[in-house]
Design a protein around this motif. Structure first.
Motif, PDB file in Angstrom:
ATOM      1  N   ILE A   1       7.938 -80.757 -65.536  1.00 28.74           N
ATOM      2  CA  ILE A   1       7.294 -81.917 -66.192  1.00 28.74           C
ATOM      3  C   ILE A   1       6.738 -82.648 -64.827  1.00 28.74           C
ATOM      4  CG2 ILE A   1       9.469 -83.031 -65.528  1.00 28.74           C
ATOM      5  CD1 ILE A   1       9.054 -84.831 -67.770  1.00 28.74           C
ATOM      6  N   LYS A   2       5.558 -83.181 -65.198  1.00 33.88           N
ATOM      7  CA  LYS A   2       4.942 -83.913 -64.229  1.00 33.88           C
ATOM      8  C   LYS A   2       4.771 -85.568 -64.459  1.00 33.88           C
ATOM      9  CE  LYS A   2       1.925 -80.243 -62.507  1.00 33.88           C
ATOM     10  NZ  LYS A   2       2.662 -80.266 -60.957  1.00 33.88           N
ATOM     11  N   THR A   3       5.420 -86.456 -63.490  1.00 31.63           N
ATOM     12  CA  THR A   3       5.148 -87.901 -63.746  1.00 31.63           C
ATOM     13  C   THR A   3       4.482 -88.407 -62.857  1.00 31.63           C
ATOM     14  OG1 THR A   3       7.242 -88.245 -62.447  1.00 31.63           O
ATOM     15  CG2 THR A   3       7.851 -87.511 -64.840  1.00 31.63           C
ATOM     16  N   PRO A   4       3.860 -89.564 -63.244  1.00 29.65           N
ATOM     17  CA  PRO A   4       3.185 -90.193 -62.075  1.00 29.65           C
ATOM     18  C   PRO A   4       3.729 -90.734 -60.959  1.00 29.65           C
ATOM     19  CG  PRO A   4       2.994 -91.345 -64.349  1.00 29.65           C
ATOM     20  CD  PRO A   4       4.087 -90.318 -64.469  1.00 29.65           C
ATOM     21  N   ILE A   5       2.915 -90.825 -59.759  1.00 29.45           N
ATOM     22  CA  ILE A   5       3.267 -91.198 -58.482  1.00 29.45           C
ATOM     23  C   ILE A   5       3.624 -92.698 -58.608  1.00 29.45           C
ATOM     24  CG2 ILE A   5       2.472 -91.425 -56.236  1.00 29.45           C
ATOM     25  CD1 ILE A   5       1.108 -88.649 -56.439  1.00 29.45           C
ATOM     26  N   LEU A   6       2.792 -93.452 -59.378  1.00 27.26           N
ATOM     27  CA  LEU A   6       2.917 -94.679 -59.498  1.00 27.26           C
ATOM     28  C   LEU A   6       3.940 -95.125 -60.748  1.00 27.26           C
ATOM     29  CD1 LEU A   6      -0.618 -95.973 -59.008  1.00 27.26           C
ATOM     30  CD2 LEU A   6       1.236 -96.086 -57.280  1.00 27.26           C
ATOM     31  N   GLU A   7       5.007 -96.072 -60.315  1.00 28.07           N
ATOM     32  CA  GLU A   7       5.780 -96.544 -61.413  1.00 28.07           C
ATOM     33  C   GLU A   7       6.150 -98.088 -61.392  1.00 28.07           C
ATOM     34  OE1 GLU A   7       6.989 -94.910 -63.889  1.00 28.07           O
ATOM     35  OE2 GLU A   7       7.446 -92.768 -63.430  1.00 28.07           O
ATOM     36  N   ASN A   8       6.343 -98.904 -62.531  1.00 27.79           N
ATOM     37  CA  ASN A   8       6.719-100.110 -62.467  1.00 27.79           C
ATOM     38  C   ASN A   8       8.160-100.129 -61.539  1.00 27.79           C
ATOM     39  OD1 ASN A   8       4.940-101.591 -64.191  1.00 27.79           O
ATOM     40  ND2 ASN A   8       6.015-100.299 -65.902  1.00 27.79           N
ATOM     41  N   THR A   9       7.928-101.154 -60.413  1.00 32.43           N
ATOM     42  CA  THR A   9       9.132-101.263 -59.395  1.00 32.43           C
ATOM     43  C   THR A   9      10.456-101.538 -60.374  1.00 32.43           C
ATOM     44  OG1 THR A   9       7.358-102.341 -57.946  1.00 32.43           O
ATOM     45  CG2 THR A   9       9.959-102.870 -57.398  1.00 32.43           C
ATOM     46  N   ASP A  10      10.219-102.217 -61.366  1.00 36.63           N
ATOM     47  CA  ASP A  10      11.668-102.431 -62.035  1.00 36.63           C
ATOM     48  C   ASP A  10      12.375-101.323 -62.430  1.00 36.63           C
ATOM     49  OD1 ASP A  10      13.442-104.426 -63.423  1.00 36.63           O
ATOM     50  OD2 ASP A  10      12.756-103.549 -65.089  1.00 36.63           O
ATOM     51  N   LEU A  11      11.760-100.068 -62.482  1.00 30.84           N
ATOM     52  CA  LEU A  11      12.278 -98.940 -62.896  1.00 30.84           C
ATOM     53  C   LEU A  11      13.684 -98.472 -61.780  1.00 30.84           C
ATOM     54  CD1 LEU A  11      12.566 -96.111 -64.216  1.00 30.84           C
ATOM     55  CD2 LEU A  11      10.886 -95.374 -63.248  1.00 30.84           C
ATOM     56  N   PHE A  12      12.917 -98.587 -60.422  1.00 28.52           N
ATOM     57  CA  PHE A  12      13.832 -98.207 -59.635  1.00 28.52           C
ATOM     58  C   PHE A  12      14.875 -99.162 -59.089  1.00 28.52           C
ATOM     59  CE2 PHE A  12       9.684 -95.982 -58.874  1.00 28.52           C
ATOM     60  CZ  PHE A  12       9.996 -94.733 -59.187  1.00 28.52           C
ATOM     61  N   LEU A  13      14.515-100.613 -59.335  1.00 24.61           N
ATOM     62  CA  LEU A  13      15.374-101.527 -59.197  1.00 24.61           C
ATOM     63  C   LEU A  13      16.774-101.341 -60.415  1.00 24.61           C
ATOM     64  CD1 LEU A  13      13.150-104.810 -58.810  1.00 24.61           C
ATOM     65  CD2 LEU A  13      14.408-103.345 -57.027  1.00 24.61           C
TER      66      LEU A  13
ATOM     67  N   THR B   1      20.432-102.144 -56.296  1.00 24.99           N
ATOM     68  CA  THR B   1      19.829-103.204 -55.391  1.00 24.99           C
ATOM     69  C   THR B   1      20.389-103.102 -53.992  1.00 24.99           C
ATOM     70  OG1 THR B   1      21.465-104.766 -56.419  1.00 24.99           O
ATOM     71  CG2 THR B   1      19.054-104.568 -57.174  1.00 24.99           C
ATOM     72  N   GLU B   2      21.690-102.650 -53.658  1.00 26.72           N
ATOM     73  CA  GLU B   2      22.179-102.606 -52.509  1.00 26.72           C
ATOM     74  C   GLU B   2      22.077-101.147 -51.791  1.00 26.72           C
ATOM     75  OE1 GLU B   2      23.295-105.231 -51.099  1.00 26.72           O
ATOM     76  OE2 GLU B   2      22.959-106.565 -53.182  1.00 26.72           O
ATOM     77  N   THR B   3      21.091-100.369 -52.122  1.00 28.82           N
ATOM     78  CA  THR B   3      20.937 -99.334 -51.483  1.00 28.82           C
ATOM     79  C   THR B   3      19.603 -99.322 -50.333  1.00 28.82           C
ATOM     80  OG1 THR B   3      19.197 -98.592 -53.168  1.00 28.82           O
ATOM     81  CG2 THR B   3      21.535 -98.010 -53.691  1.00 28.82           C
ATOM     82  N   ASP B   4      19.761 -98.393 -49.427  1.00 27.65           N
ATOM     83  CA  ASP B   4      18.766 -98.381 -48.246  1.00 27.65           C
ATOM     84  C   ASP B   4      17.214 -98.228 -48.985  1.00 27.65           C
ATOM     85  OD1 ASP B   4      20.697 -98.816 -46.570  1.00 27.65           O
ATOM     86  OD2 ASP B   4      20.688 -96.984 -45.627  1.00 27.65           O
ATOM     87  N   ILE B   5      17.355 -97.282 -50.009  1.00 29.73           N
ATOM     88  CA  ILE B   5      16.154 -97.119 -50.821  1.00 29.73           C
ATOM     89  C   ILE B   5      15.303 -98.462 -51.237  1.00 29.73           C
ATOM     90  CG2 ILE B   5      14.645 -95.909 -52.715  1.00 29.73           C
ATOM     91  CD1 ILE B   5      16.679 -93.832 -52.392  1.00 29.73           C
TER      92      ILE B   5
ATOM     93  N   THR C   1      14.308 -88.707 -60.061  1.00 34.05           N
ATOM     94  CA  THR C   1      15.376 -88.509 -61.343  1.00 34.05           C
ATOM     95  C   THR C   1      14.832 -89.906 -62.095  1.00 34.05           C
ATOM     96  OG1 THR C   1      17.090 -87.522 -60.037  1.00 34.05           O
ATOM     97  CG2 THR C   1      17.602 -88.824 -62.016  1.00 34.05           C
ATOM     98  N   ALA C   2      14.636 -91.252 -61.477  1.00 32.38           N
ATOM     99  CA  ALA C   2      14.503 -92.335 -62.159  1.00 32.38           C
ATOM    100  C   ALA C   2      13.127 -91.995 -62.926  1.00 32.38           C
ATOM    101  CB  ALA C   2      14.459 -93.301 -61.279  1.00 32.38           C
ATOM    102  N   SER C   3      12.005 -91.421 -62.673  1.00 39.22           N
ATOM    103  CA  SER C   3      11.005 -91.271 -63.139  1.00 39.22           C
ATOM    104  C   SER C   3      11.202 -90.299 -64.482  1.00 39.22           C
ATOM    105  CB  SER C   3       9.747 -90.649 -62.337  1.00 39.22           C
ATOM    106  OG  SER C   3       9.559 -91.635 -61.333  1.00 39.22           O
TER     107      SER C   3
ATOM    108  N   LEU D   1      18.800 -97.351 -68.935  1.00 45.03           N
ATOM    109  CA  LEU D   1      17.216 -97.946 -69.056  1.00 45.03           C
ATOM    110  C   LEU D   1      16.654 -98.130 -70.295  1.00 45.03           C
ATOM    111  CD1 LEU D   1      16.005 -95.263 -66.236  1.00 45.03           C
ATOM    112  CD2 LEU D   1      16.384 -97.792 -65.996  1.00 45.03           C
ATOM    113  N   GLY D   2      17.710 -98.076 -71.315  1.00 45.31           N
ATOM    114  CA  GLY D   2      17.243 -98.538 -72.621  1.00 45.31           C
ATOM    115  C   GLY D   2      17.051 -97.421 -73.491  1.00 45.31           C
TER     116      GLY D   2
END
Length: 417
Positions: free
Chosen positions: A37-49, A54-58, A81-83, A291-292
């Protein structure tokens, strides 16, 4: 003009090794019924938040986030993984199949101090098994990780595993850990002191020697695991033992992402200095639901390609079989007929286009990795034959153009061994 710090060009002499990794793992993962599977390099920031924590180094230090022209907050993906979880939900992949085995290969981005084996733009190979809570899935993905590393000749590595339980068990453990660490608050390194408030479990990952010594007598998370969590973990250990896959239980292994539960594992080596983790992964049963999406227990891992390349002992040298020398200027068009025959036989070749004299071109042929040299001069063109020179022993013979295809097919095994 230079590349940006933390990025690098992959040059032609290096790209073959990347291609070799891609095609080798593609073949291997097809056997296990994993689909790319190939996912976009760009994602909405909210996906990773919402997924990484929110308390991770990333999130706090490493993400490349910007506002685009539509005033949307966009992030270059820092992990895969999030993507994959987002793609699973947005494409309703759960409607087609209850279990989805997926793999990906591509660039990720984190703002870190560049080191050997760690770039700001780096590449990962990852697999995700979505849709089952069975420990058999955990065993399968660990087995595949071990097989990938074996395939590329890695030997001196250790698989470390742990169970970090479920959310309730971790909350209970967090309280026990805080009670212990608060006794040594002033002796902890500055980052760990901050994490006492924000993310106590991350203190277990501290590289500070003084903090590591304090952690020796810290409570272990296994003391907070219920029978279900213990059964899941013990099943994994039993199967790995049966498969003769060596592993070490590391009670301080928690991984740096908030979405993990139950199984966490890393593959480590002592050959890369501080960047000693080649592969990391674990189980994440709540992420897709968070994530819904529907309830989708899952497990997976990612391998850093740059680190794999540093360690691989069987990186293949690109094979070149035929070196073609052209002499003279008459009727050179016939060279394309010869090249077409080579193409049909699927043999690699290089055409010398320097215009140098025969001696210089022969010298270049001997410096190439080619096994044979085609010499095509005016005499050869005129009489419809090719002079073939074996570069290792200088044996030379004339082969009629009409017999060339048969000749190449007869000797093809020499070009592939």
């Amino acid at each position: 003009m230079q590349t940006l710090r933390g990025t690098k060009d992959i040059l032609p002499e290096e790209i073959y090794h990347w291609q070799d990794i891609y095609y080798t793992v593609n073949k291997l993962l097809n056997i296990y019924n994993y689909h790319e599977i190939k996912t976009p390099i760009l994602e909405n920031t909210d996906l990773f938040l919402r997924s990484i924590g929110t308390e991770t180094d990333i999130i706090n230090k490493e993400m490349y986030t910007f506002e685009d022209q539509g005033q949307r907050s966009i992030t270059l993906r820092p992990e895969g993984t999030a993507s994959i979880a987002r793609a699973y939900i947005s494409n309703k992949m759960y409607e087609k199949s209850k279990i989805n085995r997926l793999w990906y290969f591509g660039p990720m981005f984190r703002y870190e101090r560049p080191q050997k084996g760690r770039q700001r733009q780096f590449n990962q190979l990852g697999i995700e098994c979505l849709g089952t809570s069975s420990p058999i899935a955990d065993i399968e993905v660990i087995k595949i990780a071990n097989k990938v590393l074996e395939t590329f000749g890695l030997k001196s590595y250790v698989i470390e595993i742990n169970s970090i339980g479920n959310l309730e068990e971790r909350t209970q453990y967090k309280d026990k850990l805080l009670n212990y660490l608060n006794q040594y608050k002033q002796d902890l390194d500055p980052d760990s002191q901050k994490r006492l408030i924000s993310n106590p479990l991350r203190i277990l990952d501290s590289k500070n020697l003084k903090t590591q010594n304090i952690l020796i007598n810290a409570p272990k998370i296994i003391s907070c695991l219920n029978s279900e969590s213990l059964k899941h973990f013990n099943t994994i250990c039993e199967h790995l033992t049966y498969l003769n896959i060596s592993y070490k239980i590391n009670h301080r292994l928690v991984r740096g992402l908030d979405y993990y539960n139950y199984t966490a594992f890393e593959v480590k080596t002592n050959e890369l200095g501080n960047q000693n983790t080649i592969c990391g992964g674990g189980r994440y049963d709540k992420l897709i639901e968070q994530l819904g999406g529907p309830i989708t227990p899952s497990v997976g891992w990612a391998i850093g390609i740059e680190r794999l390349l540093l360690l691989a002992t069987n990186n293949k040298i690109k094979k070149l079989s035929i070196y073609i020398i052209i002499q003279g200027t008459e009727k050179r068009q016939q060279i394309w007929d010869i090249i077409q025959i080579i193409e049909e036989c699927k043999i690699t070749f290089s055409l010398n286009i320097t215009g140098n004299n025969l001696a210089k071109q022969l010298k270049q042929a001997h410096h190439s990795p080619a096994q044979i040299c085609f010499i095509i001069g005016e005499e050869e063109i005129k009489n419809n034959y090719i002079t073939i020179k074996w570069l290792k022993n200088s044996e030379q013979q004339k082969v009629k153009l009409s017999y060339l295809k048969a000749y190449l097919n007869t000797h093809k095994y020499l070009f592939t061994n």
